[in-house]
Scaffold this motif. Structure first.
Motif, PDB file in Angstrom:
ATOM      1  N   ALA B 285      46.863  38.096  29.849  1.00 35.47           N
ATOM      2  CA  ALA B 285      45.772  37.156  30.130  1.00 35.47           C
ATOM      3  C   ALA B 285      46.336  35.825  30.617  1.00 35.47           C
ATOM      4  N   LEU B 288      47.761  36.189  34.214  1.00 37.72           N
ATOM      5  CA  LEU B 288      46.691  36.266  35.218  1.00 37.72           C
ATOM      6  C   LEU B 288      45.973  34.927  35.370  1.00 37.72           C
ATOM      7  N   ALA B 305      38.552  36.853  43.938  1.00 38.24           N
ATOM      8  CA  ALA B 305      38.566  38.006  43.034  1.00 38.24           C
ATOM      9  C   ALA B 305      39.364  37.674  41.773  1.00 38.24           C
ATOM     10  N   MET B 306      40.438  36.904  41.957  1.00 36.85           N
ATOM     11  CA  MET B 306      41.338  36.638  40.836  1.00 36.85           C
ATOM     12  C   MET B 306      40.707  35.764  39.761  1.00 36.85           C
ATOM     13  N   PRO B 308      37.371  35.300  38.717  1.00 40.75           N
ATOM     14  CA  PRO B 308      36.530  35.999  37.737  1.00 40.75           C
ATOM     15  C   PRO B 308      37.318  37.017  36.920  1.00 40.75           C
ATOM     16  N   ALA B 309      38.340  37.641  37.529  1.00 40.62           N
ATOM     17  CA  ALA B 309      39.174  38.585  36.765  1.00 40.62           C
ATOM     18  C   ALA B 309      39.854  37.854  35.619  1.00 40.62           C
ATOM     19  N   ALA B 312      37.279  36.896  32.906  1.00 38.02           N
ATOM     20  CA  ALA B 312      36.842  38.063  32.131  1.00 38.02           C
ATOM     21  C   ALA B 312      37.942  38.491  31.158  1.00 38.02           C
ATOM     22  N   LYS B 313      39.171  38.532  31.664  1.00 35.51           N
ATOM     23  CA  LYS B 313      40.284  38.995  30.824  1.00 35.51           C
ATOM     24  C   LYS B 313      40.536  38.025  29.671  1.00 35.51           C
ATOM     25  N   ARG B 358      30.881  40.216  31.430  1.00 35.83           N
ATOM     26  CA  ARG B 358      30.130  41.169  32.263  1.00 35.83           C
ATOM     27  C   ARG B 358      29.837  40.562  33.640  1.00 35.83           C
ATOM     28  N   CYS B 360      31.496  38.171  35.090  1.00 37.56           N
ATOM     29  CA  CYS B 360      32.746  37.984  35.827  1.00 37.56           C
ATOM     30  C   CYS B 360      33.320  39.319  36.322  1.00 37.56           C
ATOM     31  N   THR B 361      33.172  40.368  35.516  1.00 34.22           N
ATOM     32  CA  THR B 361      33.666  41.677  35.952  1.00 34.22           C
ATOM     33  C   THR B 361      32.884  42.140  37.184  1.00 34.22           C
ATOM     34  N   ASP B 362      31.574  41.882  37.162  1.00 36.17           N
ATOM     35  CA  ASP B 362      30.757  42.254  38.313  1.00 36.17           C
ATOM     36  C   ASP B 362      31.115  41.411  39.538  1.00 36.17           C
ATOM     37  N   PHE B 364      33.989  40.167  40.163  1.00 33.48           N
ATOM     38  CA  PHE B 364      35.266  40.702  40.638  1.00 33.48           C
ATOM     39  C   PHE B 364      35.026  41.928  41.526  1.00 33.48           C
ATOM     40  N   ALA B 365      34.178  42.845  41.049  1.00 41.59           N
ATOM     41  CA  ALA B 365      33.895  44.060  41.828  1.00 41.59           C
ATOM     42  C   ALA B 365      33.305  43.692  43.196  1.00 41.59           C
TER      43      ALA B 365
END
Lengths: 395, 370
Positions: B285, B288, B305-306, B308-309, B312-313, B358, B360-362, B364-365
């Protein structure tokens, strides 16, 4: 910096002129991997040429000294070579346990004669090595190994058996751990020995795995005579070499998944396999969420691997932290293959047939289950982290 | 990441300052009214004197212009000591939004004051229970006099009661489809009502109502809001890493010290493996989070992308670290006397702020095209 950039341009030009087109194609099957060795049969002329050219530059073992068949590159210069090879998709010209394991061991613990004899032959891909560590009774508790080597005047006599020796049936030589002092404390009576698989008394038996493939063997030694000069390091000091190599091995675990998933994005695979919704997103929200979660972990893992590499290159010790990478990297890979099975659905269940290249999804998924067992189980890695990174008291 | 010399000095400075001047017990003092303020004013002034409140403000406006890696190093130390300050609101969210504003006069008026802690500003971008920053119901209406008025309600506005300036997202109704714009609203403005709703982490927070409240547009549209949110998420990730590190260090100490069955509980393999696993998660964590902060500073294409990843992490790991901390401390972990619960509360609130894992994962996607 300017020097490295000039080096990059040299490397780029040389690769452009010398890497055959066929060697820039992605690796598709096991046949595309060049293991080398006395009995190796190249699957194409391009494979042969590529190995010959790279070996002549010393770039099959770039960081080894020039006198031992390498190119004497610094880690930074080697990183540039790796990047430039990756840029054009150039394949690794040859690799086997000689490069990953024996080479580093000999460079640190070998005699001058051993280095001159073995390293250049590895670098040219002439000798294929395998590793003899585990035994039926010595898995996680490796130091309890029982294969005996009795010292005679100018040779050892080896008796016993090894298991999980990768491709022992195809390798030319083995480096192995043997017990040379049965009375000493278990770690203190082990030596590191090199032996020729063509020696009298050596026999192998492949082991079929759940994936249907047989990358591992059992190897039997029946009064095998091994010359004294094949002892690496001091007698009974083999455990030190083994520990060094295990750490080295774990340090080399990167963020890149092997095999079928190499260079492939699960999100893109899922878009193609499942289809897109009106917004152009994977039309299966729970799978999309799981894939994103996995890719976030993979991104975090790569960031950690990069940090550990940078620290190692800056001369800061990595040590037991390599166990962290071994642990998480292999667990992550298993999760990735599990998700791949969800993504590919029924197709991933096929065991035979053209479309899946003979059940590649199913077979690689099953094979990935061994990642967290081989080279030290996840549980042993967590023990190492607890003891040597967190310094928790012994149980 | 390997820090350069300037970054190492900043990290040392922040570590010293927060170790000396911040104390998790301040959370209780503020919660229980022993300190009559929504934040730790002494600490905030010390941060101002050290320049940390102006860490992202351009030098021309009296700041350090240190970049987000620097802001993250400060946040990580703040997380370790549960620093009760409007750092994320004022020094990160508002400073970034104002820095991106299209209005020189607004910047010249507020940035120097934020940089030396004379003023506090915050961002009001949430409505309702969940983070949906790009579709606000709050409306901005152009008045006949050339000015603007805001109409609507905002929730989860950190440090609103202490703020001299609120940056409020609203739909300007011009139909250009570029999403919400930010408007500057000064404390005490007509029609501005602030209802304080301190959160479980005892931090100052409020619901605000805007009724024909005069406001000034920042003039930079959605990019200013997005830059602010990106910086805020990345810095919160670093704060969450600090929380995870501190909770884990305290838990590790307890595993060594607490004895049951005649031995240290840290010698039990069931606990060792959980602790070892968690230590890897925390390292990841952290790697990142700082990789994401660096990507923002370099304006890399992968930063969207990084970030929100990383958020989230870090949120997930901080939550697990706190939960494991409570469990491994046994009954003591459940007491208010022990600090572990304070870290658990802050991890939950910071994890939700500007989008939970949730969201942030979305995000990222989406950024990765799936």
């Amino acid at each position: 910096m300017a020097e490295l950039e000039a080096w990059r341009m040299d490397v780029r030009d040389w690769l452009a002129a010398n890497c055959p087109d066929a060697m820039r194609e992605p690796v598709r099957s096991a046949d595309d991997h060049v293991w080398g060795g006395r009995r190796w049969v190249f699957s194409s002329e391009a494979q042969r040429l590529w190995l010959e050219r790279m070996a002549a530059k010393g770039w099959t073992a770039p960081e080894w000294p020039v006198e031992y068949g390498g190119a004497g590159l610094s880690p930074e210069a080697h990183a540039v070579l790796r990047e430039e090879m990756a840029r054009i998709g150039a394949r690794t010209p040859v690799s086997n346990f000689g490069f990953w394991m024996l080479g580093p061991a000999l460079l640190k613990f070998g005699s001058e004669a051993q280095k001159r004899r073995h390293l250049p032959a590895i670098a040219r891909g002439e000798i294929r090595w395998c590793q003899g560590y585990s035994e039926p009774g010595a898995g996680s508790d490796l130091a309890s190994l029982q294969t005996r080597a009795e010292a005679h005047d100018d040779h050892f006599v080896v008796n016993g058996r090894k298991i999980w020796t990768s491709y022992a049936d195809r390798a030319d030589c083995m480096f192995c751990l043997v017990r040379t002092d049965p009375d000493a404390r278990k770690q203190a009576g082990i030596s590191f020995l090199l032996l020729d698989m063509e020696s009298e008394g050596v026999s192998t038996r492949p082991i079929q795995l759940i994936s249907g493939e047989s990358p591992f063997c059992e190897t039997f030694f029946d009064d095998v005579s091994v010359p004294q000069e094949n002892l690496v390091g001091e007698l009974n000091q083999g455990w030190t070499i083994a520990k060094y190599l295990l750490t080295h091995e774990r340090e080399n675990i990167g963020g890149e998944p092997p095999g079928l998933l190499k260079g492939r994005d699960l999100g893109a695979m899922a878009l193609a396999a499942i289809g897109a919704d009106a917004e152009g997103r994977i039309d299966e929200p729970s799978l999309r969420h799981d894939i994103a979660g996995l890719e976030i972990d993979a991104m975090a893992f790569r960031a950690l691997v990069d940090d550990v590499r940078a620290r190692a290159e800056a001369g800061q010790g990595v040590g037991a932290r390599s166990a962290m990478l071994k642990y998480y990297g292999t667990e992550l890979n298993k999760r990735r293959y599990d998700l791949m099975m969800d993504v590919m659905g029924a197709e991933a269940l096929e065991w035979e047939g053209e479309r899946t290249h003979g059940g590649q999804y199913a077979r690689e998924w099953l094979r990935s289950k061994g990642n967290s067992i081989e080279g030290g189980t996840s549980e042993i890695m967590l023990d190492i982290v607890a003891a040597h990174v967190l310094e928790l008291p012994r149980g | 990441m390997l820090l350069n010399d300037d970054q190492s000095m900043l990290a040392d400075l922040a570590a010293r300052l927060f170790t000396d001047k911040a104390d998790p017990d301040t959370v209780r003092a503020i919660r229980d009214g022993r300190i009559d303020s929504g934040y730790d004013q002494t600490l905030w002034q010390a941060m101002g004197e050290a320049g940390l409140t102006g860490i992202l403000v351009p030098e021309a406006h009296g700041g350090m212009d240190f970049g987000l890696v620097g802001a993250g190093l400060v946040a990580r130390e703040a997380g370790r000591r549960l620093a009760m300050t409007p750092y994320v609101s004022s020094a990160v969210l508002a400073a970034t939004a104002l820095g991106a504003a299209d209005d020189d006069a607004l910047r010249a008026r507020w940035l120097p004051a934020l940089a030396d802690a004379r003023a506090i500003a915050t961002l009001a971008c949430d409505e309702g229970r969940h983070h949906r920053p790009h579709d606000p119901a709050t409306r901005a209406v152009a008045g006949g006099d050339g000015g603007w008025h805001l109409q609507g309600e905002k929730t989860l506005v950190s440090d609103a009661a202490e703020a001299d300036l609120l940056l409020v997202s609203a739909d300007d109704g011009d139909g250009d489809g570029d999403g919400p714009c930010l408007f500057a609203v000064e404390a005490g403005a007509a029609g501005l009502t602030i209802e304080s709703t301190p959160l479980l982490d005892s931090r100052s927070c409020a619901r605000i109502t805007l009724d024909r409240t005069p406001a000034q547009p920042l003039g930079a549209g959605r990019p200013a809001l997005d830059a602010s949110l990106r910086a805020g998420r990345a810095v919160l990730a670093a704060e969450l890493v600090g929380i995870a590190r501190e909770v884990f260090a305290r838990t590790l100490g307890y595993l060594h010290e607490r004895r049951q069955f005649g031995r240290a509980i840290g010698s039990f393999q069931a606990l060792q493996h959980r602790a070892a696993h968690l230590s890897v998660e925390i390292e990841m964590a952290e790697a990142l989070a700082f990789r994401a902060l660096e990507a923002c500073d370099r304006d890399e294409p992968g930063a969207d992308a990084m970030v929100p990843a990383a958020k989230a992490k870090a949120a997930a790991v901080a939550r697990v670290a706190a939960a494991e901390g409570v469990q491994m401390h046994g009954g003591m972990g459940m007491t208010d006397e022990f600090d572990i619960g304070l870290f658990m509360k802050r991890a939950r609130a910071a994890g939700h702020t500007l989008g939970g894992d949730r969201y942030c994962t979305d995000a990222f996607a989406r950024a990765r095209g799936y």
